[in-house]
Write an enzyme that holds these catalytic residues in place. Structure first.
Site, mmCIF file in Angstrom:
data_model
loop_
_atom_site.group_PDB
_atom_site.id
_atom_site.type_symbol
_atom_site.label_atom_id
_atom_site.label_comp_id
_atom_site.label_asym_id
_atom_site.label_seq_id
_atom_site.Cartn_x
_atom_site.Cartn_y
_atom_site.Cartn_z
ATOM 1 N N GLN A 57 9.907 21.361 -21.493
ATOM 2 C CA GLN A 57 9.662 21.915 -20.002
ATOM 3 C C GLN A 57 10.989 22.265 -19.467
ATOM 4 O O GLN A 57 11.109 23.339 -18.714
ATOM 5 C CB GLN A 57 8.804 21.133 -18.985
ATOM 6 N N ARG A 102 6.808 10.016 23.020
ATOM 7 C CA ARG A 102 5.944 10.652 22.868
ATOM 8 C C ARG A 102 4.557 9.867 23.581
ATOM 9 O O ARG A 102 4.609 8.589 23.511
ATOM 10 C CB ARG A 102 5.621 10.710 21.482
ATOM 11 N N GLN A 136 6.151 11.363 5.893
ATOM 12 C CA GLN A 136 7.371 11.416 6.185
ATOM 13 C C GLN A 136 8.187 10.765 4.974
ATOM 14 O O GLN A 136 7.947 9.468 4.565
ATOM 15 C CB GLN A 136 7.835 10.782 7.459
ATOM 16 N N THR A 169 -0.480 18.215 -14.487
ATOM 17 C CA THR A 169 -1.185 16.762 -15.007
ATOM 18 C C THR A 169 -2.664 16.556 -14.542
ATOM 19 O O THR A 169 -3.157 17.733 -14.051
ATOM 20 C CB THR A 169 -0.269 15.541 -14.344
ATOM 21 N N THR A 208 -17.731 9.595 -21.376
ATOM 22 C CA THR A 208 -18.944 10.261 -21.314
ATOM 23 C C THR A 208 -19.092 10.573 -23.071
ATOM 24 O O THR A 208 -18.159 11.523 -23.689
ATOM 25 C CB THR A 208 -18.914 11.513 -20.777
ATOM 26 N N SER A 267 4.397 10.126 -9.838
ATOM 27 C CA SER A 267 4.986 10.870 -10.934
ATOM 28 C C SER A 267 6.556 10.711 -10.776
ATOM 29 O O SER A 267 7.382 10.986 -9.553
ATOM 30 C CB SER A 267 4.649 12.206 -11.025
ATOM 31 N N HIS A 324 1.760 19.326 18.318
ATOM 32 C CA HIS A 324 1.299 18.422 17.408
ATOM 33 C C HIS A 324 -0.320 18.647 17.096
ATOM 34 O O HIS A 324 -0.929 18.300 18.085
ATOM 35 C CB HIS A 324 1.720 16.873 17.367
ATOM 36 N N SER A 335 8.672 12.685 -12.350
ATOM 37 C CA SER A 335 9.111 13.842 -12.810
ATOM 38 C C SER A 335 10.332 14.470 -11.787
ATOM 39 O O SER A 335 11.293 14.962 -12.370
ATOM 40 C CB SER A 335 8.133 15.018 -12.982
ATOM 41 N N LYS A 344 9.167 23.415 18.191
ATOM 42 C CA LYS A 344 8.654 22.314 17.027
ATOM 43 C C LYS A 344 7.097 22.207 16.823
ATOM 44 O O LYS A 344 6.324 22.059 17.508
ATOM 45 C CB LYS A 344 9.084 21.021 17.293
#
Length: 503
Positions: free
Chosen positions: A482, A60, A209, A284, A385, A241, A119, A243, A146
């Site tokens: 959930q 590249r 990535q 969240t 606040t 997270s 790209h 999860s 690509k």
């Protein structure tokens, strides 16, 4: 990506042992890539001959985001050499493909597939522009096209998915950056030819990535197909997270055809209107309140709280929102008190009659205040606040404080403290919402933050003799419900606990 031949060979073998199907050789990253033609040929020959996997050879240039800044003729000659020496794929930029075809006379070995790439490090073009780009790339005689764009917003990825699913030739497509992560994870669902994973964190060849390990072990990449249901956690930030780890392991354990991903969302309404084929979401910070307006139906309790943390797309496409936060958190706090010998009061809860101080007046704060009130607790809302604290206190029937006032607030011993803000969450682990001195009045301290598991708040509370309940307990409790709403199946509670115990 490596500086030396030896490092590159080591990484190739690591790629194979990690489960990769193909290895991309980024020749431009080698310090010898600008050397004499004889040593370049020797290096290419060694890399291709020694590779334990089929190869994709890329060289590249800097003008397309790579590291090579030498002579263009030499670069194209190196690509030609790689093709002739047995590379299985070579990547040539759209801008250079005409020159490359002139150099090679348009001929190439039958075994070698030509990838023509483009790209864009600024943004993701319109659907029309992407279509034109792909058509132009196809017209070059590419075996594979690509496109790599940059996701400025997560909704940009929808255009990449559309182009991928409509492509007439094999296509590699992605939107770079954290907002574009789903383009890499969901590639098989939309018909992408391959996705890129880095061998090691820190050795990424492009922004956003994932590692091979994350692709295979966290996101079950090999199990994803056209019919896979997509779930995810909507937040900002969201990369911390756990999860996806929890839900994807549970999905895999029963063979459920679903995948759960991180969704870095800026505008939740725009997101939900864009991804109408996604099946369900956890929600969240900071979107729990805004998402209420996006649902076609909201559970009465969630409506009362004014916050939704779970959204399910029904078969007719409508969105149903509910709140599982308060049940998970309140249950975890009650269990902590009972385990230490505290008895239930008249309401059937050890929270009955106790002074319950909630830090934060957002979605999670509202949920906990509502849940504790329901159990007979007296509520105090503390917030940076004061006006927001007062608004919630008036709704819930409690008292309001500014966060600064909390440091001197100690009307009685035996209080409960619950932090529902992100104060103390990675990377700001030295922060705490309240001074250590003030913690001496509390019997139990709970922190909704679970990265890190033991926050500074919890550590200092423990040192003051308080019982502590981690955000992991709330996380697991709300995740049970959930999971059942997403799948219609009983939650694998033991597996959830086992996964989180190892984290």
């Amino acid at each position: 990506m490596a500086d030396t031949l030896d490092q590159m060979l080591t990484l190739m073998n690591l790629a194979k042992s990690s489960g990769a199907d193909l290895v991309e050789i980024r020749f431009d990253s080698l310090s010898s890539s600008s050397s004499s033609s004889s040593s370049v040929k020797e290096d290419i020959q060694t890399l291709i001959a020694s590779s334990p996997l089929p190869t994709l050879f890329t060289h590249r240039p800097k003008w397309e985001g790579g590291q090579y800044d030498g002579d263009e003729q030499s670069r194209l000659s190196a690509l030609q050499l790689a093709m002739e020496l047995g590379a299985d794929h070579i990547d040539v930029e759209l801008q250079a493909v005409d020159d490359f075809k002139t150099l090679t006379g348009g001929s190439k070995p039958a075994k070698c597939k030509l990838i023509v790439s483009s790209h864009n490090y600024q943004n993701t073009p319109s659907l029309e522009d992407l279509n034109n780009l792909v058509n132009k790339m196809q017209s070059t005689g590419a075996d594979i096209v690509k496109i790599a764009t940059t996701a400025v917003d997560i909704t940009d990825v929808a255009r990449v998915f559309h182009i991928t699913s409509q492509s007439q030739v094999p296509i590699i497509s992605m939107a770079m950056g954290e907002r574009g992560l789903i383009s890499r994870l969901l590639s098989p669902k939309y018909g992408g030819y391959l996705t890129f994973g880095t061998v090691e964190r820190g050795k990424e060849s492009a922004p956003g990535q994932p590692t091979i390990q994350d692709l295979l072990d966290v996101f079950n990449f090999r199990q994803i197909g056209p019919d896979t249901k997509v779930y995810g956690i909507i937040g900002k930030p969201v990369g911390h997270s756990k999860s996806p780890l929890l839900y994807n392991k549970a999905f895999r354990s029963i063979g459920f055809d679903g995948v759960y991903v991180h969704l870095l969302v800026d505008d939740v309404k725009n997101f939900l209107e864009t991804y109408t084929d996604f099946a369900g979401f956890s929600c969240t910070i900071p979107h729990k309140e805004a998402v209420v307006q996006c649902c076609d139906e909201v559970d009465p309790t969630a409506k009362l709280i004014g916050a939704v943390n779970c959204v399910v797309r029904r078969d007719d496409g409508t969105l149903y929102g509910c709140n599982t936060d308060y049940v998970g958190a309140i249950t975890a706090i009650e269990d902590g008190l009972r385990a230490s010998g505290f008895k239930d009061g008249a309401s059937g809860s050890p929270l009955d009659g106790r002074l319950f101080v909630v830090i934060g007046a957002g979605g999670a704060g509202k949920a906990l205040a509502y849940g504790a009130k329901e159990k007979g607790a007296r509520i105090v809302i503390a917030n940076r606040t004061y006006d927001r604290a007062r608004e919630l206190a008036e709704i819930i029937g409690g008292k309001a404080l500014s966060l600064a006032d909390l440091n001197t607030y100690n009307p009685e011993d035996g209080m409960i403290l619950a932090n529902t803000t992100s104060i103390g969450m990675q990377p700001n682990i030295d922060q705490t919402p309240v001074s250590k001195e003030a913690l001496k009045s509390y019997t139990l301290v709970f922190d909704a933050v679970y990265t890190p598991k033991i926050t500074r708040l919890l550590r200092e509370a423990g040192e003051c003799g308080a019982l502590i309940v981690t955000g992991v307990e709330m996380f697991i409790g709300q995740a049970y419900q959930q999971y059942e709403r997403f799948t219609g199946l009983p939650a694998p509670k033991e597996l959830f606990r086992e996964i989180m115990a190892n984290y």
